[in-house]
Write a protein that holds these residues in place. Structure first.
Motif, PDB file in Angstrom:
ATOM      1  N   GLY A 293      22.434  17.491  -0.326  1.00  0.00           N
ATOM      2  CA  GLY A 293      22.814  16.195   0.213  1.00  0.00           C
ATOM      3  C   GLY A 293      22.047  15.042  -0.392  1.00  0.00           C
ATOM      4  O   GLY A 293      22.235  13.899   0.022  1.00  0.00           O
ATOM      5  N   SER A 294      21.187  15.303  -1.386  1.00  0.00           N
ATOM      6  CA  SER A 294      20.404  14.232  -1.996  1.00  0.00           C
ATOM      7  C   SER A 294      21.214  13.520  -3.072  1.00  0.00           C
ATOM      8  O   SER A 294      22.163  14.074  -3.635  1.00  0.00           O
ATOM      9  N   THR A 295      20.828  12.293  -3.363  1.00  0.00           N
ATOM     10  CA  THR A 295      21.561  11.463  -4.312  1.00  0.00           C
ATOM     11  C   THR A 295      20.613  10.836  -5.323  1.00  0.00           C
ATOM     12  O   THR A 295      19.395  10.819  -5.148  1.00  0.00           O
ATOM     13  N   ILE A 296      21.207  10.308  -6.398  1.00  0.00           N
ATOM     14  CA  ILE A 296      20.465   9.646  -7.470  1.00  0.00           C
ATOM     15  C   ILE A 296      21.064   8.259  -7.677  1.00  0.00           C
ATOM     16  O   ILE A 296      22.288   8.095  -7.657  1.00  0.00           O
ATOM     17  N   PHE A 297      20.205   7.266  -7.880  1.00  0.00           N
ATOM     18  CA  PHE A 297      20.670   5.923  -8.224  1.00  0.00           C
ATOM     19  C   PHE A 297      20.390   5.672  -9.698  1.00  0.00           C
ATOM     20  O   PHE A 297      19.284   5.926 -10.183  1.00  0.00           O
ATOM     21  N   ARG A 298      21.392   5.169 -10.399  1.00  0.00           N
ATOM     22  CA  ARG A 298      21.232   4.809 -11.804  1.00  0.00           C
ATOM     23  C   ARG A 298      21.707   3.376 -12.006  1.00  0.00           C
ATOM     24  O   ARG A 298      22.856   3.045 -11.678  1.00  0.00           O
ATOM     25  N   ALA A 299      20.831   2.553 -12.532  1.00  0.00           N
ATOM     26  CA  ALA A 299      21.164   1.143 -12.758  1.00  0.00           C
ATOM     27  C   ALA A 299      22.029   0.997 -13.999  1.00  0.00           C
ATOM     28  O   ALA A 299      21.883   1.742 -14.973  1.00  0.00           O
ATOM     29  N   TYR A 300      22.942   0.035 -13.975  1.00  0.00           N
ATOM     30  CA  TYR A 300      23.745  -0.265 -15.157  1.00  0.00           C
ATOM     31  C   TYR A 300      22.849  -0.839 -16.250  1.00  0.00           C
ATOM     32  O   TYR A 300      21.946  -1.633 -15.983  1.00  0.00           O
ATOM     33  N   GLN A 301      23.116  -0.455 -17.499  1.00  0.00           N
ATOM     34  CA  GLN A 301      22.393  -1.036 -18.626  1.00  0.00           C
ATOM     35  C   GLN A 301      22.647  -2.536 -18.709  1.00  0.00           C
ATOM     36  O   GLN A 301      21.755  -3.311 -19.024  1.00  0.00           O
ATOM     37  N   ASP A 302      23.876  -2.929 -18.437  1.00  0.00           N
ATOM     38  CA  ASP A 302      24.255  -4.342 -18.399  1.00  0.00           C
ATOM     39  C   ASP A 302      24.405  -4.722 -16.929  1.00  0.00           C
ATOM     40  O   ASP A 302      25.325  -4.255 -16.253  1.00  0.00           O
ATOM     41  N   GLN A 303      23.517  -5.556 -16.427  1.00  0.00           N
ATOM     42  CA  GLN A 303      23.524  -5.875 -15.004  1.00  0.00           C
ATOM     43  C   GLN A 303      24.699  -6.761 -14.587  1.00  0.00           C
ATOM     44  O   GLN A 303      24.910  -6.983 -13.397  1.00  0.00           O
ATOM     45  N   SER A 304      25.476  -7.239 -15.554  1.00  0.00           N
ATOM     46  CA  SER A 304      26.697  -7.969 -15.199  1.00  0.00           C
ATOM     47  C   SER A 304      27.898  -7.030 -15.098  1.00  0.00           C
ATOM     48  O   SER A 304      28.994  -7.455 -14.727  1.00  0.00           O
ATOM     49  N   LEU A 305      27.693  -5.754 -15.422  1.00  0.00           N
ATOM     50  CA  LEU A 305      28.780  -4.775 -15.410  1.00  0.00           C
ATOM     51  C   LEU A 305      29.231  -4.486 -13.983  1.00  0.00           C
ATOM     52  O   LEU A 305      28.406  -4.315 -13.080  1.00  0.00           O
ATOM     53  N   ARG A 306      30.543  -4.436 -13.797  1.00  0.00           N
ATOM     54  CA  ARG A 306      31.110  -4.098 -12.493  1.00  0.00           C
ATOM     55  C   ARG A 306      32.334  -3.212 -12.694  1.00  0.00           C
ATOM     56  O   ARG A 306      33.114  -3.399 -13.623  1.00  0.00           O
ATOM     57  N   ARG A 307      32.466  -2.271 -11.802  1.00  0.00           N
ATOM     58  CA  ARG A 307      33.642  -1.401 -11.790  1.00  0.00           C
ATOM     59  C   ARG A 307      34.794  -2.174 -11.176  1.00  0.00           C
ATOM     60  O   ARG A 307      34.662  -2.782 -10.109  1.00  0.00           O
ATOM     61  N   VAL A 308      35.980  -2.177 -11.849  1.00  0.00           N
ATOM     62  CA  VAL A 308      37.156  -2.916 -11.382  1.00  0.00           C
ATOM     63  C   VAL A 308      38.282  -1.903 -11.186  1.00  0.00           C
ATOM     64  O   VAL A 308      38.992  -1.544 -12.124  1.00  0.00           O
TER      65      VAL A 308
END
Length: 318
Positions: free
Chosen positions: A77-92
């Motif tokens: 049940g554990s999770t991992i957070f990974r930051a986007y390389q480009d902080q303006s990136l968004r999933r659409v």
């Protein structure tokens, strides 16, 4: 704040990544041991069980959350957070579409059903504000960049001994082959420009050992592909020049000239140049390159052939 049923429906871990998540902070659970992360998703904060303590450098960044790949019983049940390389990136999500070109490509049995994913996912970033598509499962890098998938699908026979080796390392045969391919080809998959085919090396030592194996096993058959390609290009260029000369010779004959006489004149020029020696040829070549024209003095012609053309080298074509 509470655990989010979106990530953990019932008692099982969600199998997909959740994007456009902001990491707010980290903490320990009530037992004082288990790390937790606090994230914000769609305007709501959630507390999630983490595989490791939160990195301070990631707090405040936007990225995605995914379930732990190899959870133990204690980490279930554990999770991992990974930051986007480009902080303006968004999933659409509204830009998602299907890639019909690869809809009927046979699937392999690797970690990803097929590297040329049928589903194309929509993204947007500051450098590409109108949006763009990337294969499913791939998170674009800086400026939304990634290396397109240019792999070829091949069929390979796998003996049971190789299958056994793959099972011994808890891998499938396709996974093991692709892992070796990444090392042998020296492929490096960088986060700022990830590869859509997902090939990558396991490390510098692995690349060195794979190269040593290839040289020892098949080094006697090695060639220089770049040199071979250059030779092929030169041969094709030479063939094209011959075709052009043939057309010009035919045009010369159509205008009333004598092709045989023309060829004899050219042969005479070459013979004379051989007699004058390489130094004269080099000087002549330098003069031609400087003027971009051949040093030719043409006399008045009585007929459309080279009988009355006199070269500045002193060769009379009469």
């Amino acid at each position: 704040m509470s655990f989010d049923a979106l990530f953990f429906p019932g008692d099982r871990v969600h199998s997909v990544s959740i994007h456009n998540v902001t990491l707010v902070g980290g903490q320990l659970s009530e037992d004082g041991v288990t790390p937790q992360m606090i994230v914000e998703y769609q305007g709501k904060q959630h507390v999630l069980r983490a595989t490791r303590p939160v990195y301070e450098k990631d707090i405040g960044k936007v990225g995605y959350v995914l379930p732990s790949q190899f959870p133990s019983a204690a980490e279930y049940g554990s999770t991992i957070f990974r930051a986007y390389q480009d902080q303006s990136l968004r999933r659409v999500y509204e830009l998602d579409t299907t890639n019909d070109e690869y809809h009927m490509v046979p699937l392999n049995h690797g970690k990803w059903p097929h590297h040329r994913a049928h589903l194309q996912c929509g993204w947007r970033c500051d450098s590409r504000p109108t949006g763009f598509l990337a294969p499913a499962g791939l998170v674009p890098g800086a400026n939304g960049e990634f290396v397109p998938d240019e792999t070829e699908v091949v069929s390979v026979r796998i003996p049971p001994e190789f299958e056994w080796e793959a099972r011994r390392h808890q891998m499938k045969a396709a996974d093991l082959l692709e892992s070796f391919i990444g090392d042998l080809a020296g492929i490096q998959n960088y986060a700022n420009k990830p590869r859509a085919d997902r090939f990558g090396s396991n490390g510098s030592d692995e690349r060195m050992l794979a190269e040593n194996w290839l040289e020892r096993a098949h080094g006697m058959k090695a060639i220089d592909p770049d040199q071979l390609s250059q030779q092929i290009e030169e041969a094709e260029e030479w063939d094209a020049q011959q075709d052009e000369w043939s057309e010009l010779l035919g045009e010369y004959a159509d205008r009333g000239g004598d092709p045989r006489q023309l060829l004899e004149a050219v042969d005479g020029v070459l013979t004379k140049l051989d007699e004058l020696g390489p130094d004269f040829v080099l000087d002549l070549q330098a003069e031609v390159e400087a003027t971009q024209t051949l040093p030719v003095t043409a006399c008045k012609r009585k007929r459309p052939d080279l009988q009355s053309i006199r070269f500045s080298t002193g060769i009379n074509c009469d």
